[in-house]
Design a protein around this motif. Structure first.
Motif, PDB file in Angstrom:
ATOM      1  N   ARG A 294       0.824  -1.199   0.000  1.00 19.95           N
ATOM      2  CA  ARG A 294       0.000   0.000   0.000  1.00 19.95           C
ATOM      3  C   ARG A 294       0.866   1.259   0.000  1.00 19.95           C
ATOM      4  O   ARG A 294       2.068   1.214   0.257  1.00 19.95           O
TER       5      ARG A 294
ATOM      6  N   PHE B  43      -1.895   8.803   4.888  1.00 19.62           N
ATOM      7  CA  PHE B  43      -2.452   7.462   5.021  1.00 19.62           C
ATOM      8  C   PHE B  43      -1.988   6.827   6.329  1.00 19.62           C
ATOM      9  O   PHE B  43      -2.739   6.108   6.992  1.00 19.62           O
TER      10      PHE B  43
ATOM     11  N   ASN C  93      -8.895   9.276   2.268  1.00 19.70           N
ATOM     12  CA  ASN C  93      -9.946   8.474   1.643  1.00 19.70           C
ATOM     13  C   ASN C  93      -9.541   7.025   1.428  1.00 19.70           C
ATOM     14  O   ASN C  93     -10.414   6.154   1.295  1.00 19.70           O
ATOM     15  N   LYS C  94      -8.256   6.749   1.348  1.00 20.06           N
ATOM     16  CA  LYS C  94      -7.813   5.352   1.243  1.00 20.06           C
ATOM     17  C   LYS C  94      -8.054   4.613   2.555  1.00 20.06           C
ATOM     18  O   LYS C  94      -8.452   3.448   2.570  1.00 20.06           O
ATOM     19  N   ARG C  95      -7.767   5.304   3.647  1.00 16.43           N
ATOM     20  CA  ARG C  95      -7.896   4.676   4.963  1.00 16.43           C
ATOM     21  C   ARG C  95      -9.330   4.729   5.478  1.00 16.43           C
ATOM     22  O   ARG C  95      -9.827   3.789   6.081  1.00 16.43           O
ATOM     23  N   GLU C  96     -10.009   5.852   5.233  1.00 17.25           N
ATOM     24  CA  GLU C  96     -11.379   6.052   5.710  1.00 17.25           C
ATOM     25  C   GLU C  96     -12.183   6.722   4.602  1.00 17.25           C
ATOM     26  O   GLU C  96     -12.173   7.955   4.472  1.00 17.25           O
ATOM     27  N   PRO C  97     -12.826   5.928   3.746  1.00 16.94           N
ATOM     28  CA  PRO C  97     -13.540   6.492   2.596  1.00 16.94           C
ATOM     29  C   PRO C  97     -14.495   7.607   2.995  1.00 16.94           C
ATOM     30  O   PRO C  97     -15.239   7.502   3.971  1.00 16.94           O
TER      31      PRO C  97
ATOM     32  N   CYS D 213      -7.873  11.425  -4.152  1.00 14.41           N
ATOM     33  CA  CYS D 213      -6.609  10.835  -3.721  1.00 14.41           C
ATOM     34  C   CYS D 213      -5.504  11.171  -4.714  1.00 14.41           C
ATOM     35  O   CYS D 213      -5.699  11.055  -5.925  1.00 14.41           O
TER      36      CYS D 213
ATOM     37  N   THR E 275     -13.075   6.161  -5.704  1.00 15.57           N
ATOM     38  CA  THR E 275     -12.978   5.063  -4.721  1.00 15.57           C
ATOM     39  C   THR E 275     -11.513   4.663  -4.509  1.00 15.57           C
ATOM     40  O   THR E 275     -11.113   3.547  -4.843  1.00 15.57           O
TER      41      THR E 275
ATOM     42  N   HIS F 293      -9.935   3.715  -2.002  1.00 16.86           N
ATOM     43  CA  HIS F 293      -9.727   2.589  -1.092  1.00 16.86           C
ATOM     44  C   HIS F 293      -9.818   1.247  -1.813  1.00 16.86           C
ATOM     45  O   HIS F 293      -9.392   0.220  -1.280  1.00 16.86           O
TER      46      HIS F 293
ATOM     47  N   GLU G 101      -8.157  -0.615  -4.427  1.00 17.94           N
ATOM     48  CA  GLU G 101      -6.870  -0.410  -5.081  1.00 17.94           C
ATOM     49  C   GLU G 101      -6.569  -1.384  -6.212  1.00 17.94           C
ATOM     50  O   GLU G 101      -5.716  -1.105  -7.050  1.00 17.94           O
TER      51      GLU G 101
END
Length: 328
Positions: free
Chosen positions: A116, A122, A130-134, A157, A200, A202, A204
């Motif tokens: 990641r 992050f 947004n990756k960790r908490e959308p 992101c 989106t 998160h 990946e």
């Protein structure tokens, strides 16, 4: 670190089924990225399925003349394999440019592909990501974004994918083989594995929950000279500001074909297809390399702290292409 349960997989099919059966389950291989994220409570898997002892640690010849690299092949073993060193030198160069020797001894092929981002926001749970908490936002947009993306990013992101190995594999047109929970398999070009952030970030990759990478297949070595160049803040154990993997095939003084992939500039290994088209049939000259670099970065956007990456990426591409064309 939160509590979790653990099991050691006995087969790839059983591992995929075990992860699929529990929404909070994850595979663990070398653990060089996942364990750090668990300690920081960024990753909170309820269950870990250990795949590190599965018989997926071989590098085998394919009937087509390429190599099939098992998901559990360690980065150090892949870099040192004589067939990789002689036939895919830019893959060896990329692997040796990534991480420390100790980490390469633990990191697996599949884990390297699925690691990641190292975006500091992050890793900082007090900041929106947004990756960790959308839906929480992207602190990097207006924050410290020196290491961040200039291609393929979105307002959700601007993180980058950290792998060196994946960039070289993208330039080599590798394919990914996966195993699904029901035992089925599928293959895909490496360029299709990772998703751009869009709305989106998160999400990946295109892998389903429980779907496991089993191997990476390298096609027969491409004609031409291969070069991997990484620009970073220090010479050891630093992630790329910009990296370029290039293969240039020449006939006389003209370029027959080129393959170019970039790292440190996007949320996935970035294939510079416009630059490749620009070079096809062109004279191997500084002018052609400049045109290719301009084409590759035509859509680049900086966010303040990373504006320098755009001219840096152009210079890095020019120098890498020139090196690849020298004796191609």
């Amino acid at each position: 670190m939160q509590s979790f349960t653990y099991e050691r997989a006995v087969s790839a099919e059983q591992a995929a089924a075990a992860v699929a059966a529990r929404p909070g389950a994850k595979f663990i291989s070398g653990g060089t990225n996942l364990l750090d994220l668990m300690k920081l409570e960024i990753e909170r898997p309820a269950h870990l399925v250990d795949i590190s002892r599965l018989p997926l640690d071989r590098i085998e010849e394919t009937a087509a003349g390429g190599l099939r690299v098992g998901a559990q092949v360690r980065n150090s073993d892949l870099a040192a394999d004589p067939r990789v060193r002689s036939r895919y030198p830019m893959l060896t160069q990329a692997l040796l440019a990534g991480a420390s020797g100790q980490i390469r001894n633990k990191a697996s092929t599949s884990g390297n592909l699925l690691q990641r981002t190292r975006c500091p926001y992050f890793y900082d749970r007090s900041m929106p990501c947004n990756k960790r908490e959308p839906g929480s936002g992207c602190a990097a947009l207006q924050g410290f974004n020196r290491m961040h993306a200039v291609l393929g990013a979105s307002q959700a992101c601007i993180a980058v994918h950290p792998s060196d190995m994946a960039v070289a594999m993208a330039g080599l047109d590798a394919t990914i083989e996966t195993i699904s929970p029901g035992g089925g398999t599928r293959t895909m070009p490496i360029g299709d594995l990772h998703r751009l952030p869009e709305a989106t970030p998160h999400v990946e990759t295109v892998l389903d929950h429980g779907e496991m990478i089993a191997a990476v297949t390298l096609p027969p070595p491409p004609p031409g000279r291969q070069v991997y160049r990484k620009v970073r803040d220090r010479a050891s154990y630093a992630f790329a500001l910009v990296s370029v993997a290039a293969v240039v095939e020449k006939s006389g003084d003209r370029i027959q074909s080129a393959r170019i992939a970039m790292g440190g500039v996007a949320d996935k290994p970035w294939r510079a297809t416009e630059a490749e088209r620009t070079l096809a049939g062109a004279a191997a000259s500084d002018g052609a390399f400049t045109d290719a670099a301009e084409a590759a970065l035509a859509g680049a956007v900086g966010y303040g702290g990373n504006d320098f990456k755009i001219p840096l990426a152009k210079r890095t591409m020019r120098h890498t292409l020139a090196a690849a064309a020298e004796s191609a």
